[in-house]
Design a protein around this motif. Structure first.
Motif, mmCIF file in Angstrom:
data_model
loop_
_atom_site.group_PDB
_atom_site.id
_atom_site.type_symbol
_atom_site.label_atom_id
_atom_site.label_comp_id
_atom_site.label_asym_id
_atom_site.label_seq_id
_atom_site.Cartn_x
_atom_site.Cartn_y
_atom_site.Cartn_z
ATOM 1 N N SER A 84 0.839 -1.207 0.000
ATOM 2 C CA SER A 84 0.000 0.000 0.000
ATOM 3 C C SER A 84 0.870 1.252 0.000
ATOM 4 N N PRO A 85 0.314 2.377 -0.455
ATOM 5 C CA PRO A 85 1.071 3.636 -0.409
ATOM 6 C C PRO A 85 1.517 3.986 1.015
ATOM 7 N N LYS A 86 0.656 3.738 2.005
ATOM 8 C CA LYS A 86 1.016 4.032 3.396
ATOM 9 C C LYS A 86 2.182 3.151 3.836
ATOM 10 N N GLY A 87 2.112 1.876 3.519
ATOM 11 C CA GLY A 87 3.182 0.958 3.886
ATOM 12 C C GLY A 87 4.491 1.321 3.219
ATOM 13 N N GLU A 88 4.414 1.604 1.923
ATOM 14 C CA GLU A 88 5.631 1.996 1.197
ATOM 15 C C GLU A 88 6.225 3.265 1.794
ATOM 16 N N LYS A 89 5.352 4.216 2.155
ATOM 17 C CA LYS A 89 5.820 5.476 2.736
ATOM 18 C C LYS A 89 6.509 5.224 4.078
ATOM 19 N N ARG A 90 5.872 4.424 4.942
ATOM 20 C CA ARG A 90 6.467 4.151 6.257
ATOM 21 C C ARG A 90 7.771 3.370 6.136
ATOM 22 N N LEU A 91 7.823 2.414 5.216
ATOM 23 C CA LEU A 91 9.067 1.664 5.022
ATOM 24 C C LEU A 91 10.175 2.580 4.522
#
Length: 171
Positions: A84-91
């Motif tokens: 997800s965009p949120k997951g990619e951003k946090r990673l």
């Protein structure tokens, strides 16, 4: 590396909490969709907390859902989150913070006088050795990006310190 470690920690805490023993009292039929949704929220909360994530408990919506299904949901939730965009951003943020932390920890810390200890030690060794040459590569490694003026000041400072200690710096 730090991003993978944080994600693995969150995943381990998440999976361990979900597959832990339930209360054993089941009053309603399990709702797998509600369970997976609750797991997704718990995982998102755990990844948001990062290193401060605490072990969570099995979401009430997952009562009565068998362990194999929970394990499958956990894998699906983690994959969906990471994609997800949120997951990619946090990673990405976690990775960038890890790189920044690694660089900061590898950068020599300046002493009170503004010269890193490693640089002071190199200057002292160069002043006290009997050679007539300077090991410039070692100096650059020890002193980092000091300008010529800063390096000259550091050499003068170390020389003065050695003289105060009664050390002969004339070679």
């Amino acid at each position: 590396m730090r991003a993978r470690t944080a994600a693995a920690l969150a995943a381990a805490l998440f999976l361990a909490s979900l597959t832990a023993c339930s209360s054993g009292i089941t009053t309603a039929q399990p709702d797998p969709a509600a369970c997976k949704k609750a797991m997704a929220k718990a995982f998102d909360d755990a990844t948001a907390a990062g290193d401060k994530a605490e072990k969570s408990k099995r979401p009430p919506a997952c009562e009565g859902v068998d362990t194999k299904t929970l394990e499958r949901f956990a894998g699906e939730v983690m994959k969906e989150w990471m994609d997800s965009p949120k997951g990619e951003k946090r990673l990405k943020e976690s990775y960038e913070k890890g790189v920044k932390d690694a660089i900061e920890s590898a950068t020599p810390e300046p002493t009170a006088a503004g010269v890193p200890d490693e640089c002071r030690e190199w200057i002292e060794d160069e002043l006290l050795d009997s050679s007539t040459s300077i090991e410039a590569a070692a100096g650059h490694s020890a002193c980092g990006e000091l300008s010529k003026e800063e390096m000259d000041q550091a050499i003068d400072q170390v020389t003065d310190d050695l003289i105060e200690q009664g050390v002969d710096t004339t070679g």
